[in-house]
Each structure stands twice: as C-alpha cells, then as structure tokens.
Design an enzyme around this catalytic site. Structure first.
Site, PDB file in Angstrom:
ATOM      1  CG  PHE A  78      60.183  28.969 109.763  1.00 32.04           C
ATOM      2  CD1 PHE A  78      60.542  28.210 110.859  1.00 32.04           C
ATOM      3  CD2 PHE A  78      59.632  30.214 109.980  1.00 32.04           C
ATOM      4  CE1 PHE A  78      60.357  28.689 112.148  1.00 32.04           C
ATOM      5  CE2 PHE A  78      59.441  30.699 111.264  1.00 32.04           C
ATOM      6  CZ  PHE A  78      59.809  29.938 112.342  1.00 32.04           C
TER       7      PHE A  78
ATOM      8  NE  ARG B  60      54.566  28.715 110.576  1.00 35.58           N
ATOM      9  CZ  ARG B  60      55.295  29.446 111.407  1.00 35.58           C
ATOM     10  NH1 ARG B  60      54.741  30.073 112.421  1.00 35.58           N
ATOM     11  NH2 ARG B  60      56.591  29.542 111.257  1.00 35.58           N
TER      12      ARG B  60
ATOM     13  CE1 TYR C  26      68.462  50.106 133.242  1.00 37.35           C
ATOM     14  CE2 TYR C  26      67.903  49.291 135.429  1.00 37.35           C
ATOM     15  CZ  TYR C  26      68.484  49.104 134.189  1.00 37.35           C
ATOM     16  OH  TYR C  26      69.069  47.897 133.898  1.00 37.35           O
TER      17      TYR C  26
ATOM     18  CG  ASP D 171      52.103  30.298 123.767  1.00 35.81           C
ATOM     19  OD1 ASP D 171      51.609  31.446 123.777  1.00 35.81           O
ATOM     20  OD2 ASP D 171      53.019  29.954 122.995  1.00 35.81           O
TER      21      ASP D 171
ATOM     22  CE  LYS E 213      52.266  36.216 117.609  1.00 35.75           C
ATOM     23  NZ  LYS E 213      53.447  35.742 118.320  1.00 35.75           N
TER      24      LYS E 213
ATOM     25  CG  PHE F 299      54.582  28.809 118.076  1.00 37.98           C
ATOM     26  CD1 PHE F 299      53.908  29.053 116.894  1.00 37.98           C
ATOM     27  CD2 PHE F 299      55.510  29.742 118.505  1.00 37.98           C
ATOM     28  CE1 PHE F 299      54.166  30.202 116.154  1.00 37.98           C
ATOM     29  CE2 PHE F 299      55.764  30.895 117.774  1.00 37.98           C
ATOM     30  CZ  PHE F 299      55.090  31.121 116.592  1.00 37.98           C
ATOM     31  CB  THR F 300      58.540  28.006 115.342  1.00 38.95           C
ATOM     32  OG1 THR F 300      57.944  29.281 115.602  1.00 38.95           O
ATOM     33  CG2 THR F 300      57.891  27.403 114.106  1.00 38.95           C
TER      34      THR F 300
HETATM   35  C1  LIG Z   1      54.363  34.706 118.478  1.00 37.83           C
HETATM   36  C2  LIG Z   1      54.260  33.570 119.366  1.00 37.83           C
HETATM   37  C3  LIG Z   1      55.262  33.269 120.287  1.00 37.83           C
HETATM   38  C4  LIG Z   1      56.572  34.019 120.342  1.00 37.83           C
HETATM   39  O1  LIG Z   1      56.388  35.354 120.612  1.00 37.83           O
HETATM   40  P1  LIG Z   1      57.292  36.517 119.966  1.00 37.83           P
HETATM   41  O2  LIG Z   1      56.645  37.759 120.503  1.00 37.83           O
HETATM   42  O3  LIG Z   1      57.204  36.395 118.488  1.00 37.83           O
HETATM   43  O4  LIG Z   1      58.675  36.346 120.457  1.00 37.83           O
HETATM   44  C5  LIG Z   1      55.045  32.215 121.149  1.00 37.83           C
HETATM   45  N1  LIG Z   1      53.922  31.478 121.089  1.00 37.83           N
HETATM   46  C6  LIG Z   1      52.951  31.722 120.202  1.00 37.83           C
HETATM   47  C7  LIG Z   1      51.738  30.880 120.165  1.00 37.83           C
HETATM   48  C8  LIG Z   1      53.087  32.761 119.293  1.00 37.83           C
HETATM   49  O5  LIG Z   1      52.139  32.981 118.390  1.00 37.83           O
END
Ligand SMILES: *Cc1c(COP(=O)(O)O)cnc(C)c1O
Length: 456
Positions: free
Chosen positions: A448, A381, A71, A214, A257, A123-124
C-alpha cells in the site's frame, strides 16, 4: 452541532497552500493514485495518518532543548523510563526508533517458525514482523468488528471462542503469544474493554500463554473505557492505563501516536526473559539500550508526551473532535464505521461506491477522489493494505474496505473538519460518476505504501 472547544491556544502556525483543480488532478495522477506518493506540498489538509503528525506542546519543545546527547546513560532515558513506569506501570523499558523497531525486537524473539499469533486484528507492520521470523498472525476479533454498522461499544474485543479454536486446532506449542491492539486501528479505531482484557488474562494464565499488547493507542482506549465501561466513569486515565497493562506481559508502543511526538517508540515489559533478550538485540538493530535509535531530545519529548497524552481534558477534546467530523458525515448519510473511532473516521467504501468491483479497489479510488476534489489527503485501509495470502498468493478481500480520515492530534481546527466533511459529502452526492482503478505496480512488501494505479 459544533465541535469541541480546543483546550490549548496556538503559538506558532505553518502556512499551507491550496493547489488549484488542475494541479490536484495532475498531482494525484503523478502519484499513481496512491495518496502515500503525493508530495506534502500538494496537500491542503493532511489526514493521511495520525502517526508522527501531532503538534507538540511548549512543554515538550522546551524539553527538546534539554536533550542529553551522551552515547550512554542519557538522563532523558531515565525520564522516559520513569514516565513508562508511572503511566503504564511496566518495570523495564527498551527504547527503539519507532514502533516497528519494537515489533521487530519483540516478535523476532517470541515467534518461532510455524507458530501463529492470535491478535484481535492485524496491523500492517505487526503482521509483517510476525511473518519475517516464520510466524502467522491470525485475526481473533469479535464478529461485530467486521460489521461497520454494528454499534457495539467495544469492537476491539478478543473473541474467546475463536481463541479457543486456535488453541484446540493448533495446540499450545504452536501459539507464540496472544497479541492485543489497543483501540484497534484496522477495525476503525475501536476500543477493547477492561473486562475483555481481564478475562483474556485468566484464559492465558490457564494455558500459560504470554500476552503482548500493541499499546500504541492505549490512552485513547483508556478514554473510551472511562466513557463506556461501568465502574470507570470517574477513574483517572492513568489508573485505567495501569490496570489495562497489568493484564499483559509486555507491550510494543509506537510513540508517534498517543505520545504526541514526531518520532519514537519503545517496548516495555515486566518479564525478565523478554527484557534480557530484547535489550541485547536492540544494540544490534537500533542503538545502545539507553537510546535505541532516538536522540536524547526525542526521548525527552516522548517522556513528556506520554504523560500529556494521558490527560483527561486533552483526550476528551481529541476524541470529540474526531466524533465531530464523523457526525457531520453521518448526518448526511455518508456510510461510516460506527461507533466513530478514536483516531479517525473510517468511510465504508463498499457502500459508498457499490458499483465498483473489489479488484477496482473502491477505497483506493475514493481516497484519490477526495484528494482530487479538495486536496484533503486520506488513506486506503482495505484490500490494498491487507495484501496477498502468503501461501496462495491471491489477493485477500477483507470485509472492511475503508478510507481513513485520520486526525493528527492538536493540529487542525474544527473548521478544517467542516471543510473535509463538505468535500466528502459533495462526492457522495455524485458517487455514481466515480470510476475505479487498476493496479499497475505492486511492490513485494507493504504494497500500500508504494503501489501505483491508473484510472479505468
Ligand atoms: C503505527 C503503528 C505501529 C508501527 O509503529 P511505527 O512507529 O509506525 O513504526 C504498530 N502498531 C500500531 C497499532 C500502529 O498504529
């Protein structure tokens, strides 16, 4: 023309079936013409997203067996901390279950009601996590980014004049921090230059504004810096990454990613206050600060993947496979965003389907049509992703109305790219026959993902 040689060999395969035309037509109708609502079983080549869809290496998989599922204080946390320090150069790490977990902690700490967050481009999930604590994200990207035809090599760059205008018009107190997304997703996977980051740091130092990255696609951004920016032609990727990050106060990172894993994320910082606050909050929302919602084995895979994803030979193949697909389309006149981005090829739906009104959702329409033709799954997009204006409630119609063919890392071969290109080209040749869509269901948040449509 041929695609880049893959710098790996395949040791395990997953069977994929090809639904026939009848099934494809039914499947997309049942999914409300929203590719997010398709069953994976009905998809032949899945280019919905590069998020969590990578193939892990044997080295990563072997690390999964070394998960320390304690843990508290799992050794994999310390491996991950060391990777983040080595590859990105940040001192402190707070793990989270995925990127939006990190956004939640970071942005709810830094954003006060009424503040704005200038960012190269929204970004969303980032936009939403700035809005939830009462803030507003504002685009600060250079004009070139809004023009799909413009070949400028760094279409993720921050426009300093726009930033200055926000500072002048709102006042410093109203600016929570400046946010920069590496290899900016919504402008087409476009990089930010080192020079831009360096100058931004100078400006923000003058105003004592924090810069949060980010850094989700920072390794792919670093590859482009090496490819395109004078002085970096032979700099190791990790050195480029460390210099990039040195211009920030911290970052959020979706490991799904560039870290070549299926799940995971973190925030990292050199700032004591941010670290204190977010390490405290992670316990409330994610899990203890040495796992943050990830299993020990997940952290090990991220720790290894962060290093693997920053290898030059791998990145060269990766970026050039995406470019291969883009070039196949470009050569047949299909309108795509140029230059070709890092994680996908973005089709300009406004030019592909000029006969459709904006409220017939051209990108959504094209994405559904591609599936119907070939069982290739892509993503809208554009205006559906952008959502409504928070104040007026009106639909926002951004300049970019795109279909993203996103390439998972190390998953598909170059012949999969060729199959995909053939489908898009086939549709392009009969594009006038494609009819638009009507939105019939709209959820309140991140519409979306779950919106439903009918054919007109
Ligand atoms: C995917 C992504 C996020 C969010 O991350 P999740 O792992 O999907 O929660 C934030 N910013 C960017 C640029 C992304 O591509």
């Amino acid at each position: 023309m041929k695609g880049p040689v893959e710098p790996f060999k395949i040791k395990m395969v997953e069977h994929v079936g090809m639904p026939d035309e009848k099934r494809r037509i039914a499947a997309i109708r049942e999914a409300g013409y929203n590719t997010f609502l398709l069953k994976s079983e009905d998809v032949f080549i899945d280019l919905l997203t590069d998020s969590g869809t990578s193939a892990m290496s044997d080295y990563q998989w072997s690390g999964m067996l070394l998960g320390d599922e304690a843990y508290a204080g799992a050794k994999n946390f310390y491996h991950l901390e060391k990777s983040v320090q080595d590859v990105l150069g940040y001192k402190y790490l707070v793990p989270t279950h995925q990127g939006r977990g990190a956004e939640h902690l970071m942005y709810s700490h830094l954003v006060k009601p009424g503040q704005i967050v200038p960012r190269n481009m929204y970004f969303t999930t980032s936009k939403l996590h700035v809005e939830l604590p009462g803030g507003k994200m504002v685009d600060t990207i250079i004009d070139e980014a809004h023009d799909p035809e413009n070949e400028y090599p760094f279409k993720g760059n921050v426009d300093f004049k726009k930033l200055q205008a926000y500072i002048d018009n709102f006042g410093l107190d109203k600016i929570a921090f400046v946010n920069v997304e590496m290899n900016c997703n919504m402008s087409g996977g476009q990089p930010v230059s080192m020079q831009n980051l360096r100058e931004l740091r100078k400006i923000c130092n003058e105003y004592q504004l924090k810069i949060i990255f980010d850094a989700t696609r920072s390794s792919e951004n670093a590859y482009f810096i090496r490819e395109r920016e004078k002085g970096y032609e032979s700099t190791p990727i990790i050195d480029i990454l460390r210099e990039m990050m040195s211009y920030s106060d911290g970052c959020i990172y979706s490991a799904k990613k560039d870290c070549l894993v299926n799940i995971g994320g973190f925030l990292a910082t050199n700032d004591n206050d941010i670290f204190e606050a977010t390490r405290n909050m992670v316990v409330v929302y994610e899990g203890l600060h040495t796992y943050g919602g990830m299993a020990g084995r997940d952290m090990e895979a991220v720790a290894r993947g962060l290093r693997e994803g920053a290898q030059y030979e791998y990145l060269k193949y990766r970026i050039n496979q995406v470019r291969y697909l883009g070039d196949l389309l470009k050569d047949e006149g299909v309108p795509i965003v140029k230059p070709i981005g890092g994680h996908g090829v973005f089709i300009n739906a406004l030019k592909f389907l000029p006969h459709l009104e904006r409220e017939q959702w051209p990108a959504q329409t094209l994405s559904a049509a591609i599936y119907e033709d070939s069982a290739v799954r892509s993503m809208e997009r554009g205006a559906v992703s952008k959502g409504r204006d928070k104040e007026t409630g009106e639909n926002i119609f951004p300049a970019l109305e795109l279909v993203r063919l996103t390439i998972p890392r190390r998953v598909y071969t170059n012949s999969h790219m060729e199959y995909t290109a053939e489908s898009v080209i086939r549709l392009f040749e009969k594009r006038e026959t494609i009819r638009g869509l009507k939105m019939v269901y709209e959820p309140e948040y991140l519409r979306f993902f779950q919106a439903r449509f009918e054919k007109l």
